[in-house]
Design a protein around this motif. Structure first.
Motif, PDB file in Angstrom:
ATOM      1  N   ALA A  11       0.782  -1.006  -0.049  1.00  0.00           N
ATOM      2  CA  ALA A  11      -0.270  -0.007  -0.167  1.00  0.00           C
ATOM      3  C   ALA A  11       0.954   1.004   0.012  1.00  0.00           C
ATOM      4  N   VAL A  12       1.937   1.269   0.828  1.00  0.00           N
ATOM      5  CA  VAL A  12       2.956   2.531   0.898  1.00  0.00           C
ATOM      6  C   VAL A  12       3.355   2.638  -0.443  1.00  0.00           C
ATOM      7  N   THR A  13       4.111   1.528  -1.045  1.00  0.00           N
ATOM      8  CA  THR A  13       5.058   1.678  -2.454  1.00  0.00           C
ATOM      9  C   THR A  13       4.159   2.063  -3.545  1.00  0.00           C
ATOM     10  N   LEU A  14       2.750   1.731  -3.459  1.00  0.00           N
ATOM     11  CA  LEU A  14       1.780   2.293  -4.659  1.00  0.00           C
ATOM     12  C   LEU A  14       1.878   3.629  -4.774  1.00  0.00           C
ATOM     13  N   PHE A  15       2.098   4.455  -3.654  1.00  0.00           N
ATOM     14  CA  PHE A  15       2.043   5.905  -3.627  1.00  0.00           C
ATOM     15  C   PHE A  15       3.499   6.536  -3.287  1.00  0.00           C
ATOM     16  N   SER A  16       4.378   5.678  -3.739  1.00  0.00           N
ATOM     17  CA  SER A  16       5.838   6.375  -3.459  1.00  0.00           C
ATOM     18  C   SER A  16       6.765   6.497  -4.774  1.00  0.00           C
ATOM     19  N   ALA A  17       6.116   6.885  -5.831  1.00  0.00           N
ATOM     20  CA  ALA A  17       6.956   7.143  -7.150  1.00  0.00           C
ATOM     21  C   ALA A  17       7.790   8.406  -6.948  1.00  0.00           C
ATOM     22  N   GLU A  18       8.978   8.271  -7.655  1.00  0.00           N
ATOM     23  CA  GLU A  18       9.666   9.386  -7.476  1.00  0.00           C
ATOM     24  C   GLU A  18       9.170  10.662  -7.768  1.00  0.00           C
ATOM     25  N   ASN A 113     -13.600  20.579  -4.213  1.00  0.00           N
ATOM     26  CA  ASN A 113     -13.596  19.351  -4.933  1.00  0.00           C
ATOM     27  C   ASN A 113     -12.262  18.759  -4.841  1.00  0.00           C
ATOM     28  N   ILE A 114     -12.126  17.515  -4.953  1.00  0.00           N
ATOM     29  CA  ILE A 114     -11.095  16.714  -4.382  1.00  0.00           C
ATOM     30  C   ILE A 114     -10.386  16.113  -5.689  1.00  0.00           C
ATOM     31  N   ASN A 115      -8.875  16.334  -5.769  1.00  0.00           N
ATOM     32  CA  ASN A 115      -8.310  15.696  -6.687  1.00  0.00           C
ATOM     33  C   ASN A 115      -7.948  14.058  -6.291  1.00  0.00           C
ATOM     34  N   THR A 116      -8.185  13.197  -7.036  1.00  0.00           N
ATOM     35  CA  THR A 116      -7.577  11.964  -6.812  1.00  0.00           C
ATOM     36  C   THR A 116      -6.409  11.479  -7.660  1.00  0.00           C
ATOM     37  N   LEU A 117      -5.197  11.525  -7.124  1.00  0.00           N
ATOM     38  CA  LEU A 117      -4.231  11.137  -8.182  1.00  0.00           C
ATOM     39  C   LEU A 117      -3.940   9.439  -8.332  1.00  0.00           C
ATOM     40  N   ALA A 118      -3.288   9.279  -9.553  1.00  0.00           N
ATOM     41  CA  ALA A 118      -3.218   7.897  -9.925  1.00  0.00           C
ATOM     42  C   ALA A 118      -2.195   7.125  -9.350  1.00  0.00           C
ATOM     43  N   ARG A 119      -2.396   5.916  -9.078  1.00  0.00           N
ATOM     44  CA  ARG A 119      -1.594   5.335  -8.117  1.00  0.00           C
ATOM     45  C   ARG A 119      -0.300   5.172  -9.248  1.00  0.00           C
ATOM     46  N   GLN A 120       0.854   5.045  -8.147  1.00  0.00           N
ATOM     47  CA  GLN A 120       2.332   4.978  -8.926  1.00  0.00           C
ATOM     48  C   GLN A 120       2.877   3.949  -8.244  1.00  0.00           C
ATOM     49  N   ALA A 121       3.579   2.879  -8.811  1.00  0.00           N
ATOM     50  CA  ALA A 121       4.445   2.014  -8.172  1.00  0.00           C
ATOM     51  C   ALA A 121       5.779   2.415  -7.963  1.00  0.00           C
ATOM     52  N   ALA A 122       6.594   2.219  -6.635  1.00  0.00           N
ATOM     53  CA  ALA A 122       7.964   2.589  -6.358  1.00  0.00           C
ATOM     54  C   ALA A 122       8.764   1.698  -7.198  1.00  0.00           C
ATOM     55  N   GLY A 123       9.902   2.281  -7.407  1.00  0.00           N
ATOM     56  CA  GLY A 123      10.786   1.519  -8.505  1.00  0.00           C
ATOM     57  C   GLY A 123      10.744   1.458  -9.742  1.00  0.00           C
ATOM     58  N   TYR A 124       9.573   1.997 -10.297  1.00  0.00           N
ATOM     59  CA  TYR A 124       9.300   2.261 -11.755  1.00  0.00           C
ATOM     60  C   TYR A 124       9.166   3.700 -12.064  1.00  0.00           C
ATOM     61  N   LYS A 125       9.245   4.099 -13.429  1.00  0.00           N
ATOM     62  CA  LYS A 125       9.193   5.590 -13.678  1.00  0.00           C
ATOM     63  C   LYS A 125       7.618   5.576 -13.830  1.00  0.00           C
ATOM     64  N   PRO A 126       7.341   6.762 -13.120  1.00  0.00           N
ATOM     65  CA  PRO A 126       5.818   7.249 -12.984  1.00  0.00           C
ATOM     66  C   PRO A 126       5.101   7.251 -14.490  1.00  0.00           C
ATOM     67  N   THR A 127       3.851   7.140 -14.547  1.00  0.00           N
ATOM     68  CA  THR A 127       3.049   7.500 -15.662  1.00  0.00           C
ATOM     69  C   THR A 127       2.189   8.861 -15.519  1.00  0.00           C
ATOM     70  N   LEU A 128       2.339   9.413 -16.498  1.00  0.00           N
ATOM     71  CA  LEU A 128       1.756  10.905 -16.456  1.00  0.00           C
ATOM     72  C   LEU A 128       0.509  10.913 -17.544  1.00  0.00           C
TER      73      LEU A 128
END
Length: 369
Positions: A11-18, A113-128
């Motif tokens: 759960a932590v790593t899903l939100f830990s992209a650089e 309103n609330i922005n929900t960000l895409a989940r990003q996996a640690a150790g991989y380059k993020p997707t924008l």
């Protein structure tokens, strides 16, 4: 217990992209970066005196959700446990490129309103995410076209906001509106590729200057003014050309200055020193405490005080009684904006005087026949 630990770690790593800084975007997107740096999306607590001094007047940094959304310690700032600190690159980046291009969903809510960000996996380059057809990946990030960026992305911050007492601070959109109008006006297509390498030979991109009240052309286009003299009366029609109210930001004031000039001398004007002498043509939102006394900082407001505004695409006629008009009298109508209205500026001790000086939006005149 071991399985629980693995789930927590996941759960932590899903939100830990650089985090990718704004400066890192400049390497591949120099034109867009330069536009952004000239925009007010790049302004934050550290380089915008008005924003900083308002924020310093309140016990918690509840502006951060929209003005410093990428901050890792945003929850602590909103709870008053800490204050903005320039050592954090996510805070200095203001409304950052990385944050805005991670929005996966905008949830409509009563207070804001609330922005929900895409989940990003640690150790991989993020997707924008963005609105480009056939976007290109890079060594820094992946890129995907998302429908959010065609009609919803602006709604997270630019829709509305209420303070802790439930008082409406601003409202830029009606319930049936989305971001399409914002994008069409404030992010028009302009010449130039999206990226320096320009792998797909693109000839245009959406402007990231986010032109608004600080742009002279946008100020002029935002309102229409017509003048019609009749005997000893002047009829003035002001039309808001925008798809949002004439006044959105709580700190601002817009007003009409009307003058009759004869032989080079002003023989009549709608006010002498204070625009509020002509309240019908002064557009502003003031706030009040529970007793009706004016409150300068919206955070502390218990209700709205004096409010005068023009809605999206709304027009209004103002009629003024004047001395008998003569042939060749000049009637001059000017629309001005003040970025920090007098009631706000009075409690902030602003050093940047451009914040309190009237800025011309539009000027029209007619000669009496």
């Amino acid at each position: 217990m071991k399985n629980v630990s693995i789930l927590i770690l996941l759960a932590v790593t899903l939100f830990s992209a650089e985090y990718l800084t704004n400066k890192s975007c400049n390497e591949c997107h120099p034109d867009i970066y330069d536009e952004y740096q000239s925009s007010y999306h790049s302004k934050t607590y550290f380089n915008d005196e008005l924003h900083r001094k308002v924020a310093q007047k309140v016990p918690v940094y509840d502006c951060g959700r929209c003005h410093m959304p990428a901050a890792k310690n945003l929850s602590d700032m909103e709870a008053g446990k800490t204050t903005p600190n320039p050592i954090h690159k996510e805070q200095k980046d203001a409304i950052s490129c990385f944050y805005c291009h991670q929005i996966a969903y905008v949830k409509k809510s009563h207070k804001f309103n609330i922005n929900t960000l895409a989940r990003q996996a640690a150790g991989y380059k993020p997707t924008l995410y963005g609105s480009l057809d056939n976007p290109d990946d890079s060594d820094k990030h992946g890129m995907v076209k998302s429908p959010i960026y065609d009609k919803y992305a602006c709604m997270g911050c630019h829709s509305h906001k209420r303070n802790a007492q439930g008082v409406l601070i601003f409202k830029a959109m009606d319930e049936n509106q989305d971001s399409k109008g914002c994008i069409k006006c404030h992010m028009p297509y302009i010449e130039g590729p999206v990226e320096k390498m320009n792998k797909r030979s693109r000839t245009e991109h959406r402007s990231h200057f986010f032109a608004g009240i600080h742009d002279a052309e946008m100020r002029t286009k935002s309102v229409d003014i017509t003048i019609r003299p009749e005997g000893n009366t002047i009829h003035v029609v002001i039309e808001n050309k925008m798809e949002h109210p004439l006044i959105v930001q709580a700190a601002r004031m817009k007003y009409l200055k009307l003058k009759v000039i004869r032989d080079g001398k002003v023989i009549w004007e709608n006010f002498k020193t204070d625009p509020m002498e002509d309240k019908q043509a002064t557009f502003v939102t003031e706030f009040a405490d529970e007793h009706g006394k004016r409150v300068a900082i919206p955070y502390f407001a218990k209700k709205r005080g004096f409010v005068n505004n023009l809605g999206a695409k709304e027009k209004k006629e103002f009629v003024y009684k004047v001395p008998s008009l003569h042939k060749n009298d000049r009637i001059v109508a000017e629309m001005y904006v003040i970025l920090a209205k007098p009631s706000c500026a009075a409690v902030l001790d602003l050093e940047d005087k451009t914040l309190t000086e009237p800025i011309l939006m539009k000027k029209v005149e007619t000669i009496v026949k």
